[in-house]
Motif scaffolding. Structure first.
Motif, PDB file in Angstrom:
ATOM      1  N   ILE A 103      -2.285  -5.099   5.904  1.00  0.00           N
ATOM      2  CA  ILE A 103      -3.382  -4.130   5.880  1.00  0.00           C
ATOM      3  C   ILE A 103      -3.053  -2.999   4.914  1.00  0.00           C
ATOM      4  O   ILE A 103      -3.879  -2.596   4.092  1.00  0.00           O
ATOM      5  CB  ILE A 103      -3.657  -3.584   7.293  1.00  0.00           C
ATOM      6  N   TYR A 104      -1.832  -2.490   5.008  1.00  0.00           N
ATOM      7  CA  TYR A 104      -1.421  -1.374   4.148  1.00  0.00           C
ATOM      8  C   TYR A 104      -1.501  -1.743   2.673  1.00  0.00           C
ATOM      9  O   TYR A 104      -2.076  -0.997   1.863  1.00  0.00           O
ATOM     10  CB  TYR A 104      -0.001  -0.931   4.496  1.00  0.00           C
ATOM     11  N   TYR A 105      -0.915  -2.891   2.295  1.00  0.00           N
ATOM     12  CA  TYR A 105      -0.870  -3.267   0.886  1.00  0.00           C
ATOM     13  C   TYR A 105      -2.269  -3.470   0.310  1.00  0.00           C
ATOM     14  O   TYR A 105      -2.561  -3.040  -0.810  1.00  0.00           O
ATOM     15  CB  TYR A 105      -0.026  -4.528   0.694  1.00  0.00           C
ATOM     16  N   GLU A 109      -3.905  -1.097  -2.501  1.00  0.00           N
ATOM     17  CA  GLU A 109      -4.283  -1.798  -3.744  1.00  0.00           C
ATOM     18  C   GLU A 109      -5.750  -1.570  -4.074  1.00  0.00           C
ATOM     19  O   GLU A 109      -6.114  -1.350  -5.236  1.00  0.00           O
ATOM     20  CB  GLU A 109      -3.999  -3.291  -3.593  1.00  0.00           C
ATOM     21  N   THR A 110      -6.608  -1.621  -3.063  1.00  0.00           N
ATOM     22  CA  THR A 110      -8.043  -1.443  -3.287  1.00  0.00           C
ATOM     23  C   THR A 110      -8.373  -0.010  -3.696  1.00  0.00           C
ATOM     24  O   THR A 110      -9.191   0.228  -4.578  1.00  0.00           O
ATOM     25  CB  THR A 110      -8.840  -1.823  -2.027  1.00  0.00           C
ATOM     26  N   VAL A 117      -2.183   7.711  -0.400  1.00  0.00           N
ATOM     27  CA  VAL A 117      -2.149   7.286   1.004  1.00  0.00           C
ATOM     28  C   VAL A 117      -0.788   7.613   1.606  1.00  0.00           C
ATOM     29  O   VAL A 117       0.245   7.224   1.065  1.00  0.00           O
ATOM     30  CB  VAL A 117      -2.431   5.777   1.130  1.00  0.00           C
ATOM     31  N   ASP A 118      -0.802   8.313   2.721  1.00  0.00           N
ATOM     32  CA  ASP A 118       0.416   8.586   3.485  1.00  0.00           C
ATOM     33  C   ASP A 118       0.309   7.873   4.825  1.00  0.00           C
ATOM     34  O   ASP A 118      -0.752   7.865   5.457  1.00  0.00           O
ATOM     35  CB  ASP A 118       0.597  10.083   3.715  1.00  0.00           C
ATOM     36  N   LEU A 312     -11.666  -4.066   3.119  1.00  0.00           N
ATOM     37  CA  LEU A 312     -12.970  -3.575   3.571  1.00  0.00           C
ATOM     38  C   LEU A 312     -12.909  -2.095   3.951  1.00  0.00           C
ATOM     39  O   LEU A 312     -13.820  -1.324   3.653  1.00  0.00           O
ATOM     40  CB  LEU A 312     -13.450  -4.403   4.767  1.00  0.00           C
ATOM     41  N   ALA A 313     -11.817  -1.693   4.603  1.00  0.00           N
ATOM     42  CA  ALA A 313     -11.662  -0.292   4.994  1.00  0.00           C
ATOM     43  C   ALA A 313     -11.578   0.609   3.765  1.00  0.00           C
ATOM     44  O   ALA A 313     -12.230   1.654   3.690  1.00  0.00           O
ATOM     45  CB  ALA A 313     -10.419  -0.127   5.871  1.00  0.00           C
ATOM     46  N   ALA A 314     -10.777   0.200   2.784  1.00  0.00           N
ATOM     47  CA  ALA A 314     -10.639   0.995   1.565  1.00  0.00           C
ATOM     48  C   ALA A 314     -11.949   1.062   0.789  1.00  0.00           C
ATOM     49  O   ALA A 314     -12.305   2.111   0.235  1.00  0.00           O
ATOM     50  CB  ALA A 314      -9.535   0.410   0.692  1.00  0.00           C
TER      51      ALA A 314
END
Length: 337
Positions: A103-105, A109-110, A117-118, A312-314
């Motif tokens: 999820i983080y990557y 990336e998006t 992002v922290d 999708l979140a990004a």
């Protein structure tokens, strides 16, 4: 011009980033015009009561972004005035895991260079989570939160509602108490039924289907309910196992494993007995990853697309089109079933 009050020396936001935001704000406000020389590094460090290195780091950062232009022997000049401020996002996880990393990557990336992002970790503790929110509420444009707690939703609801609603995006879990908030979510109860339904012919090869669902972990109880409904609807003999023990692992039965630790323990037990996965005993694991693709010639999985959740979140943050999106859920057939 006096800036010292514009630098928060108690903030967790690095001071050089505060200088960057301050200069960008001044450019947007028209205090500095295109082609105008800004105060030197030494002048700014004295005015802000900051070290020269801190201010220089901010100026170099702005130069790399094309906001400032340096002229040897003369100083720094405004290179562009249509500056898009970097979005600041707090990504708040319950813990780190393989699927959280996915999820983080994809999230980072998006967003690309448009956001910083922290990551914050609260280890399932509502008190730690509340501390993070209280300390960071004024430092970020958006809070992307994975709300996984052992506490009641109403407690989580109270803490999340401290944040201005337009700054909140929920990820992975849909809270009943926050039905009007944007979210990219899994629908645990229905997802497990749909996914296992795609493998029903394989599951029926076995005399019994067991869900290993450790009660000391923080997995959604909707997984448990969905599994029970699936087995009842399909007339499958089933059981729920809390802590996996060697005596629980029986030939000709199938196992649905939520925890990766239980999966690795299960594989070790079956190898010790000389049993072949997919023939002597069956297994389905939650949350696909590259290890499961090659472990024991391939572990069958049921899994959401974690990379897609992050993307999708990004994308919602970038487009500012906030809505409620159900993440895709998949049955991946391999040799273990």
């Amino acid at each position: 011009m006096t800036y010292d009050l514009r630098i928060n020396h108690d903030s967790e936001v690095p001071k050089y980033k505060q200088v960057v935001e301050m200069i960008i704000s001044d450019i947007e406000a028209g205090i500095f015009k295109k082609g105008q020389r800004i105060p030197s590094i030494n002048e700014t460090s004295e005015e802000l009561l900051l070290s020269r290195d801190t201010v220089e780091k901010a100026y170099v950062h702005l130069k790399k972004k094309g906001v400032l232009l340096s002229v040897r022997g003369k100083g720094y000049y405004v290179n562009q005035i249509n500056v898009q401020k970097e979005i600041k996002v707090a990504l708040i996880f319950n813990k780190l895991s393989n699927y959280k990393r996915s999820i983080y990557y994809s999230f980072v990336e998006t967003l690309g260079s448009k956001a910083a992002v922290d990551v914050f970790i609260y280890n399932y503790s509502i008190d730690k989570f509340e501390d993070i929110i209280d300390n960071q509420i004024n430092n970020y444009d958006y809070f992307a939160i994975l709300p996984q707690f052992n506490d009641e939703d109403t407690v989580v609801d109270r803490v999340i509602k401290k944040i201005p609603r337009e700054k909140v995006l929920l990820i992975d879990r849909n809270l009943d108490s926050l039905k009007d908030y944007p979210v990219v979510y899994q629908e645990f109860e229905k997802d497990i039924q749909t996914a296992l339904g795609k493998g029903i012919s394989l599951l029926k090869k076995y005399t019994k289907v067991n869900l290993v669902f450790p009660s000391n972990e923080f997995y959604s109880k909707n997984i448990l309910r969905g599994f029970q409904i699936f087995c009842q609807v399909n007339a499958l003999d089933f059981s729920i196992i809390d802590q996996l023990d060697e005596n629980d692992v029986k030939k000709k039965e199938a196992y649905v494993l939520v925890s990766d630790d239980d999966l690795y323990r299960f594989v070790k037990i079956t190898k010790g007995k000389g049993w072949k996965l997919g023939k002597d005993i069956g297994v389905v694991a939650y949350n696909d990853n590259p290890v499961k693709e090659i472990l024991e010639d391939g572990i069958t999985t049921i899994s959401t697309n974690h990379y897609e959740i992050g993307r999708l979140a990004a994308q919602m943050i970038l487009s500012k089109e906030f809505k409620r999106i159900k993440s895709p859920f998949e049955f991946v057939q391999r040799n273990s079933l």
